[in-house]
Design an enzyme around this catalytic site. Structure first.
Site, PDB file in Angstrom:
ATOM      1  CE1 TYR A  24     -14.960   1.417   6.706  1.00  0.00           C
ATOM      2  CE2 TYR A  24     -15.517   3.032   8.386  1.00  0.00           C
ATOM      3  CZ  TYR A  24     -14.706   2.020   7.927  1.00  0.00           C
ATOM      4  OH  TYR A  24     -13.637   1.615   8.674  1.00  0.00           O
ATOM      5  CG  HIS A 101     -11.325  -4.688   2.925  1.00  0.00           C
ATOM      6  ND1 HIS A 101     -11.499  -4.859   4.277  1.00  0.00           N
ATOM      7  CD2 HIS A 101     -10.478  -5.666   2.517  1.00  0.00           C
ATOM      8  CE1 HIS A 101     -10.777  -5.892   4.674  1.00  0.00           C
ATOM      9  NE2 HIS A 101     -10.156  -6.401   3.624  1.00  0.00           N
TER      10      HIS A 101
END
Length: 146
Positions: A24, A101
């Site tokens: 991430y 996302h």
């Protein structure tokens, strides 16, 4: 209706920056919110930025956004491939939805590939890190002006 875009972040996104930075990145949810605030100011819209680990709370926010916001940017996170209930709430929402996302789902575990949310979304952005939020906000603003 105000020119407000609802931004909802799903479970564990409050842990950005510390949770799996190899997946991430190092940006935090506060960094995401700051980016969204800068973009919103630039394009002339307001944002309502939220995060929850609760499926029920996310569903409530989506339904509350109906008729009061011009678009929805949703990062459903862990609810992407599991929540038919969130899909049902999205199908009630009456403005454009963009699914975002941070990581590319297609490169992740197979169970993460299907998205219930995509059935209700006008577009899906994934794999561009937090920059996907910027693009989604700009596009939702364009659609709201049409």
């Amino acid at each position: 209706m105000t020119d407000t875009i609802l931004i909802i972040n799903g479970p564990n996104l409050d842990m950005l920056g510390t949770r799996q930075p190899e997946v991430y990145g190092h940006d935090t949810l506060e960094d995401v919110e700051a980016l969204c605030c800068r973009t919103a100011e630039e394009v002339g819209v307001e944002i309502d930025f939220r995060q929850s680990d609760s499926e029920a709370e996310i569903m409530k926010w989506i339904k509350q956004g109906r008729g009061t916001t011009v678009g929805l940017l949703l990062n459903p996170a862990g609810f992407t491939s599991t929540s038919v209930a969130i899909l049902d709430s999205l199908l009630i929402y009456d403005r454009p939805i963009i699914e975002v996302h941070i990581s590319p789902l297609f490169k992740r575990d197979d169970f993460r590939h299907p998205s219930h949310v995509s059935r209700a979304a006008a577009a899906k952005i994934e794999g561009f890190g937090i920059r996907g939020y910027d693009f989604a906000l700009r596009k939702l603003t364009e659609w709201a002006a049409e």
